[in-house]
Design an enzyme around this catalytic site. Structure first.
Site, PDB file in Angstrom:
ATOM      1  N   ASN A   9      41.941  35.571  29.667  1.00  0.00           N
ATOM      2  CA  ASN A   9      42.978  35.352  30.680  1.00  0.00           C
ATOM      3  C   ASN A   9      42.396  34.425  31.743  1.00  0.00           C
ATOM      4  O   ASN A   9      41.598  34.853  32.570  1.00  0.00           O
ATOM      5  CB  ASN A   9      43.387  36.704  31.282  1.00  0.00           C
ATOM      6  CG  ASN A   9      44.386  36.550  32.407  1.00  0.00           C
ATOM      7  OD1 ASN A   9      44.867  35.451  32.691  1.00  0.00           O
ATOM      8  ND2 ASN A   9      44.709  37.657  33.069  1.00  0.00           N
ATOM      9  N   TRP A  10      42.804  33.175  31.679  1.00  0.00           N
ATOM     10  CA  TRP A  10      42.229  32.189  32.610  1.00  0.00           C
ATOM     11  C   TRP A  10      42.790  32.348  34.021  1.00  0.00           C
ATOM     12  O   TRP A  10      42.314  31.719  34.954  1.00  0.00           O
ATOM     13  CB  TRP A  10      42.504  30.760  32.100  1.00  0.00           C
ATOM     14  CG  TRP A  10      41.856  30.420  30.788  1.00  0.00           C
ATOM     15  CD1 TRP A  10      41.127  31.270  29.973  1.00  0.00           C
ATOM     16  CD2 TRP A  10      41.847  29.145  30.126  1.00  0.00           C
ATOM     17  NE1 TRP A  10      40.684  30.596  28.857  1.00  0.00           N
ATOM     18  CE2 TRP A  10      41.105  29.294  28.927  1.00  0.00           C
ATOM     19  CE3 TRP A  10      42.400  27.902  30.434  1.00  0.00           C
ATOM     20  CZ2 TRP A  10      40.907  28.227  28.039  1.00  0.00           C
ATOM     21  CZ3 TRP A  10      42.212  26.839  29.546  1.00  0.00           C
ATOM     22  CH2 TRP A  10      41.458  27.009  28.363  1.00  0.00           C
ATOM     23  N   LYS A  11      43.811  33.150  34.171  1.00  0.00           N
ATOM     24  CA  LYS A  11      44.480  33.341  35.470  1.00  0.00           C
ATOM     25  C   LYS A  11      44.836  31.975  36.071  1.00  0.00           C
ATOM     26  O   LYS A  11      45.117  31.042  35.326  1.00  0.00           O
ATOM     27  CB  LYS A  11      43.612  34.209  36.396  1.00  0.00           C
ATOM     28  CG  LYS A  11      43.228  35.540  35.717  1.00  0.00           C
ATOM     29  CD  LYS A  11      42.661  36.564  36.634  1.00  0.00           C
ATOM     30  CE  LYS A  11      42.324  37.833  35.852  1.00  0.00           C
ATOM     31  NZ  LYS A  11      41.801  38.913  36.666  1.00  0.00           N
ATOM     32  N   HIS A  94      50.398  42.589  33.782  1.00  0.00           N
ATOM     33  CA  HIS A  94      49.056  42.528  34.368  1.00  0.00           C
ATOM     34  C   HIS A  94      49.081  43.144  35.770  1.00  0.00           C
ATOM     35  O   HIS A  94      50.062  42.979  36.504  1.00  0.00           O
ATOM     36  CB  HIS A  94      48.567  41.078  34.423  1.00  0.00           C
ATOM     37  CG  HIS A  94      47.108  40.999  34.738  1.00  0.00           C
ATOM     38  ND1 HIS A  94      46.631  41.130  36.017  1.00  0.00           N
ATOM     39  CD2 HIS A  94      46.018  40.846  33.937  1.00  0.00           C
ATOM     40  CE1 HIS A  94      45.296  41.053  35.990  1.00  0.00           C
ATOM     41  NE2 HIS A  94      44.906  40.875  34.737  1.00  0.00           N
ATOM     42  N   GLU A  96      47.772  42.301  38.450  1.00  0.00           N
ATOM     43  CA  GLU A  96      47.997  41.352  39.547  1.00  0.00           C
ATOM     44  C   GLU A  96      49.489  41.065  39.715  1.00  0.00           C
ATOM     45  O   GLU A  96      49.970  40.871  40.827  1.00  0.00           O
ATOM     46  CB  GLU A  96      47.188  40.073  39.291  1.00  0.00           C
ATOM     47  CG  GLU A  96      45.699  40.309  39.549  1.00  0.00           C
ATOM     48  CD  GLU A  96      44.755  39.466  38.717  1.00  0.00           C
ATOM     49  OE1 GLU A  96      45.170  38.423  38.184  1.00  0.00           O
ATOM     50  OE2 GLU A  96      43.576  39.872  38.587  1.00  0.00           O
ATOM     51  N   GLU A 164      43.232  48.053  31.567  1.00  0.00           N
ATOM     52  CA  GLU A 164      42.508  47.343  32.616  1.00  0.00           C
ATOM     53  C   GLU A 164      42.541  48.156  33.902  1.00  0.00           C
ATOM     54  O   GLU A 164      43.485  48.017  34.701  1.00  0.00           O
ATOM     55  CB  GLU A 164      43.150  45.970  32.873  1.00  0.00           C
ATOM     56  CG  GLU A 164      43.120  45.041  31.686  1.00  0.00           C
ATOM     57  CD  GLU A 164      43.126  43.574  32.119  1.00  0.00           C
ATOM     58  OE1 GLU A 164      42.294  42.834  31.613  1.00  0.00           O
ATOM     59  OE2 GLU A 164      43.942  43.190  32.977  1.00  0.00           O
ATOM     60  N   GLY A 170      37.634  41.928  38.288  1.00  0.00           N
ATOM     61  CA  GLY A 170      37.109  40.935  39.221  1.00  0.00           C
ATOM     62  C   GLY A 170      36.039  41.462  40.164  1.00  0.00           C
ATOM     63  O   GLY A 170      35.696  40.815  41.141  1.00  0.00           O
ATOM     64  N   SER A 211      35.977  43.007  34.278  1.00  0.00           N
ATOM     65  CA  SER A 211      34.582  42.588  34.439  1.00  0.00           C
ATOM     66  C   SER A 211      33.790  42.605  33.129  1.00  0.00           C
ATOM     67  O   SER A 211      32.593  42.911  33.137  1.00  0.00           O
ATOM     68  CB  SER A 211      33.891  43.443  35.508  1.00  0.00           C
ATOM     69  OG  SER A 211      34.491  43.230  36.767  1.00  0.00           O
ATOM     70  N   GLY A 232      38.609  38.127  31.884  1.00  0.00           N
ATOM     71  CA  GLY A 232      39.050  37.240  32.957  1.00  0.00           C
ATOM     72  C   GLY A 232      37.989  36.196  33.267  1.00  0.00           C
ATOM     73  O   GLY A 232      37.834  35.207  32.550  1.00  0.00           O
ATOM     74  N   GLY A 233      37.223  36.426  34.320  1.00  0.00           N
ATOM     75  CA  GLY A 233      36.251  35.449  34.815  1.00  0.00           C
ATOM     76  C   GLY A 233      35.355  34.854  33.738  1.00  0.00           C
ATOM     77  O   GLY A 233      35.148  33.631  33.693  1.00  0.00           O
TER      78      GLY A 233
HETATM   79  P1  13P Z   1      37.830  39.991  35.056  1.00  0.00           P
HETATM   80  O1  13P Z   1      37.217  39.935  33.666  1.00  0.00           O
HETATM   81  O2  13P Z   1      37.602  38.759  35.850  1.00  0.00           O
HETATM   82  O3  13P Z   1      37.433  41.261  35.757  1.00  0.00           O
HETATM   83  O4  13P Z   1      39.416  40.065  34.850  1.00  0.00           O
HETATM   84  C1  13P Z   1      39.937  40.990  33.960  1.00  0.00           C
HETATM   85  C2  13P Z   1      41.380  40.730  33.812  1.00  0.00           C
HETATM   86  O5  13P Z   1      42.167  40.954  34.710  1.00  0.00           O
HETATM   87  C3  13P Z   1      41.840  40.159  32.533  1.00  0.00           C
HETATM   88  O6  13P Z   1      43.218  40.198  32.424  1.00  0.00           O
END
Ligand code: 13P
Length: 253
Positions: A9-11, A94, A96, A164, A170, A211, A232-233
């Site tokens: 997930n590149w956000k 998600h 967020e 998640e 994050g 994470s 994510g990251g």
């Molecule tokens: P991180 O891996 O940056 O914690 O993000 C997880 C995430 O929200 C993937 O959808």
């Protein structure tokens, strides 16, 4: 047995050039693998470009959200049909989107139904906040989110579920594999089984997200009830994401 899946997930990250380079690099490193599905979820404007960049490989592409509506006066929204023309997967619910954009369980449910109707594979995200966990409500929250998300969905054929925990996203501090397995092999598996029966439930990929790094992924995917990761990251770093995919393939293969 569910397929192994690693999704990135590149956000809201990367420029056009960075997205193109990331996709091209991943095409080289993990473009042709068996035993683990790989899904890249770039921002909307890059979906077509990333799809083109991975054409000829077995990497799949997904969106990070979509509208529940088919078309019409919804300024700024992207329809299921638009997404389905460019890719195969879509992340829905998600945390967020739930926290920052007020996405409700009902909206997530409508989106899941719309995604399936459009032929997309929804990656449904569920997970509790720290306050909910500390109040002893983690299981109840995840159960409610999942039950509502799949309400009325008759077959789980194309579903992927990602656990998640919001407090692990994050932060650089993932959940422990045991804690994730408690929820995933517990309440998530139970909801899927009671809705779809044991066979169909066991064929639904369950991903851990929060994470995940190349160092931490092994502990998660070594759990029988965890089939992969939603990253994510670390999915923005080509070599690290490739390593997460390789470790998952090795453990699950
Ligand atoms: P991180 O891996 O940056 O914690 O993000 C997880 C995430 O929200 C993937 O959808």
């Amino acid at each position: 047995m569910a397929r192994a899946v690693v999704a990135g997930n590149w956000k809201m990250n990367t420029s056009v050039a960075e997205a193109r380079a990331l996709a091209a690099e991943l095409r080289e490193s993990i473009g042709h693998m068996e035993g683990v599905d790989r899904v890249l979820c770039p921002p909307f404007p890059y979906l077509g470009m990333v799809r083109d960049a991975v054409t000829g490989s077995t990497i799949a592409v997904g969106a990070q959200n979509m509208s529940q509506h088919e078309k019409g006066a919804f300024t700024g929204e992207v329809s299921p049909g638009m997404v389905a023309e460019l890719c195969t997967h879509v992340i829905l619910g998600h945390s967020e989107r739930r926290a920052l954009y007020g996405e409700t369980d009902e909206a997530v449910n409508l989106k899941v139904e719309a995604a399936l109707k459009a032929g997309l594979t929804p990656i449904i995200c569920v997970g509790e906040t720290l306050a909910q966990r500390e109040a002893g409500a983690a299981e109840a929250v995840v159960e409610r989110q999942l039950v509502k998300a799949i309400d009325g969905v008759e077959t789980p054929g194309a579903l992927i579920v990602a656990y998640e925990p919001v407090w692990a996203i994050g932060t650089g501090v993932p959940a422990t594999p045991d804690l994730a397995a408690d929820i995933m092999g517990g309440v998530i598996q139970r909801v899927l089984e009671s809705t779809y029966g044991a066979t169909a439930a066991s064929a639904t990929p369950l991903l851990y997200g929060g994470s995940v790094t190349a160092d931490s992924v092994r502990g998660f995917v070594e759990q029988e009830c965890i089939h992969g990761a939603l990253v994510g990251g670390a999915s923005l770093r080509a070599e690290e994401f490739a390593e997460i995919v390789r470790t998952t393939a090795e453990v699950k293969g």
